[in-house]
Design an enzyme around this catalytic site. Structure first.
Site, short mmCIF file in Angstrom:
data_model
loop_
_atom_site.label_atom_id
_atom_site.label_comp_id
_atom_site.label_asym_id
_atom_site.label_seq_id
_atom_site.Cartn_x
_atom_site.Cartn_y
_atom_site.Cartn_z
N HIS A 234 34.85 49.38 46.98
CA HIS A 234 35.95 49.19 46.02
C HIS A 234 37.04 50.25 46.12
CE1 HIS A 234 37.48 47.10 42.35
NE2 HIS A 234 36.79 46.12 42.90
N GLU B 189 40.91 41.70 49.82
CA GLU B 189 40.98 40.92 48.57
C GLU B 189 42.26 41.19 47.80
OE1 GLU B 189 37.25 42.36 46.82
OE2 GLU B 189 38.41 43.34 45.25
N TRP C 134 40.45 52.39 41.30
CA TRP C 134 39.33 51.72 40.62
C TRP C 134 38.63 50.78 41.58
CZ3 TRP C 134 38.32 46.48 39.19
CH2 TRP C 134 37.09 46.32 38.47
N TYR D 66 31.69 50.73 39.32
CA TYR D 66 32.10 49.34 39.58
C TYR D 66 30.91 48.48 39.99
CZ TYR D 66 33.37 45.35 42.32
OH TYR D 66 33.41 44.08 42.81
N GLU E 215 32.17 34.88 49.32
CA GLU E 215 31.66 35.51 48.10
C GLU E 215 31.51 34.46 46.99
OE1 GLU E 215 34.34 38.39 46.34
OE2 GLU E 215 32.69 39.45 45.36
N ARG F 38 24.93 40.95 47.87
CA ARG F 38 25.63 42.22 47.74
C ARG F 38 24.86 43.10 46.75
NH1 ARG F 38 31.52 43.04 44.74
NH2 ARG F 38 30.22 43.55 42.97
N ARG G 68 39.28 39.37 54.05
CA ARG G 68 38.82 38.90 52.74
C ARG G 68 39.92 38.32 51.85
NH1 ARG G 68 34.86 39.31 49.91
NH2 ARG G 68 35.78 40.44 48.15
N ASP H 123 30.07 46.80 48.35
CA ASP H 123 31.51 46.94 48.07
C ASP H 123 31.80 48.38 47.61
OD1 ASP H 123 34.15 46.66 47.33
OD2 ASP H 123 33.83 44.87 46.11
N GLU I 2 32.54 46.88 52.39
CA GLU I 2 33.80 46.28 51.91
C GLU I 2 34.73 47.32 51.31
OE1 GLU I 2 33.02 42.97 49.32
OE2 GLU I 2 34.86 43.28 48.18
O1 EZ4 Z 1 37.07 43.84 41.42
O2 EZ4 Z 1 38.15 40.44 41.45
O3 EZ4 Z 1 34.48 41.83 45.70
N1 EZ4 Z 1 34.85 41.63 44.59
C1 EZ4 Z 1 35.63 42.44 43.86
C2 EZ4 Z 1 36.06 41.94 42.51
C3 EZ4 Z 1 37.34 42.59 41.99
C4 EZ4 Z 1 37.94 41.70 40.93
C5 EZ4 Z 1 39.25 42.27 40.40
O4 EZ4 Z 1 39.86 41.35 39.53
O5 EZ4 Z 1 35.94 43.51 44.31
O6 EZ4 Z 1 35.01 42.11 41.61
CO CO Z 2 35.55 43.61 46.42
#
Ligand code: EZ4
Ligand code: CO
Length: 403
Positions: A213, A263, A403, A159, A340, A147, A284, A211, A237
């Site tokens: 996010h 997730e 976030w 992030y 992951e 990644r 996920r 990702d 992702e």
């Molecule tokens: O931000 O697990 O793909 N992984 C992620 C993680 C999440 C954290 C949050 O606690 O997006 O890094």
């Molecule tokens: Co993620």
């Protein structure tokens, strides 16, 4: 075999982990992960105050019945706190069943459907060059999938970028969350260039993941997916906030970049529409946030029916107990996609003794009975709970953003 003990341990070897210990009258001990990053004590209380007393005297072998008892018995459905607590019980009971049978858990789930579990690592950098060097390190270690996340020119924080070592990219502070700043425009301009630079330097043989996010609107995500098509991502992702399942229909209409999400999901109901309408390519959900091994298997079976593959969350805030449980499920399910693997900070090894191995980009959970992870309670006591939060994100005008 009766349950005679159910105790919660909170320890912070590098980060906070909540662990459930279930003991039986035959002397077997099972471990479950109950960590919910930034909300640890809520799950600890849910277990200690509400679930543990109900476990005493139950038959440790009746995993499905215990799951139904805790889920339907609560009346209140789903939610991360409830489902993480139930997951911890479920994972610990599978650990006990494996130990009672003298078999690793993946054997109880149907046996190995593959030689090993393909994992992806996390490359990142404060600059494009730094990220590319980090990426090269993963390839040198044998990873087949990586990644890529990178700091964005002109933006202070983003992030997924390590500052000072593996797994340190989630800043946290003592009494209040840290605040980060976000602007979508610079990210949308930079991300295709960043991922294109990976392809330019390393070619197309490595699986490349990214990702987002949860930060884009559906149409922004559609545009990014389209811009990334030439770079042939393994997946994009969490393109949009995950609770809006319909958004994925719009993204799908605009791009063939494969989509992954889940997730933050807790149950099969969160995945139902995305899977049955084939709006995603990878689901996920994690074993510890989506009801444990029993429930995760149901989600994965539903996904199998619709050609959706698995890609379980495996961040460092899921404890080694969770990660081992994920590897056992990954070994056995026919529609496994990728796992992951962010790893855990060094002190975690002192508390959690693991059996998994890594070779040629594939991981194996090992053949110890149960999950293959044992917790050293004396070591755990040396790392007391350390209150921390995930960051809060704001746009440059001050408004709160995902976030
Ligand atoms: O931000 O697990 O793909 N992984 C992620 C993680 C999440 C954290 C949050 O606690 O997006 O890094
Ligand atoms: Co993620």
């Amino acid at each position: 075999m009766k349950i005679v003990g159910a105790d919660v341990l909170i320890t912070a070897p590098g980060r906070n982990y909540v662990t459930l210990k279930i003991t039986t009258d035959e002397g077997l001990v099972g471990w479950g992960d109950a960590t919910l990053n930034g909300r640890e004590l809520a799950v600890a209380s849910y277990l200690r105050d509400h679930i543990c007393p109900q476990l005493i005297g139950r038959d440790a072998h009746q995993i499905e019945d215990t799951w139904q008892y805790l889920y339907k018995g609560a009346y209140w459905r789903r939610g991360p706190v409830t489902m993480t607590a139930i997951a911890a019980v479920d994972i610990a009971l599978w650990d006990i069943k494996g130990k009672a049978a003298g078999l690793p858990v993946y054997q109880l789930l149907g046996g190995a459907a593959r030689d090993g579990v393909m994992v992806y690592g996390h490359a990142s950098g404060e600059s494009l060059d730094e990220m590319l060097d980090d990426f090269a390190g993963y390839l040198d270690s044998g990873y087949r999938a990586v990644r890529a996340q990178c700091a964005i020119p002109g933006m202070d924080t983003v992030y997924g970028v390590h500052r000072g070592g593996a797994g340190l990219y989630e800043p946290a502070s003592g009494h209040l969350p840290a605040e980060e700043t976000w602007e979508t425009g610079p990210y949308l301009r930079f991300a295709p260039r960043m991922l294109g630079a990976v392809r330019e330097r390393f070619g197309f043989d490595v699986h490349l993941l990214h990702d987002v996010h949860h930060r884009l609107s559906p149409i922004e995500a559609g545009r990014l997916g389209k811009d990334l098509e030439e770079h042939r991502l393994f997946w994009m992702e969490d393109a949009t906030p995950a609770e809006d399942q319909d958004a994925f229909r719009l993204i799908r209409q605009h791009t063939t970049t494969p989509l992954a999400v889940g997730e933050v999901f807790n149950s099969i109901w969160d995945c139902q529409q995305l899977i049955t309408e084939r709006l995603i390519d990878y689901i996920r959900t994690s074993v510890s946030h989506a009801g444990g091994i029993s429930h995760l298997r149901k989600i994965f079976s539903l996904a199998e029916l619709y050609g959706v593959r698995t890609g379980s969350h495996g961040a460092g805030d899921l404890s080694p107990v969770s990660f081992a449980a994920a590897l056992h499920v990954d070994m056995a399910v026919p529609n496994f996609g990728i796992q992951e693997y962010m790893g855990h900070r060094a002190p975690a090894e002192e508390v959690f003794h693991t059996n998994w191995t890594f070779r040629n980009g594939l991981m194996h959970p090992g053949d110890a009975p149960g999950l293959g992870v044992e917790v050293d309670e004396d070591a755990a006591a040396r790392f007391p709970y350390d209150p921390k939060f995930l960051p809060v994100n704001r746009r440059t005008d001050g408004s709160v953003h995902d976030w």
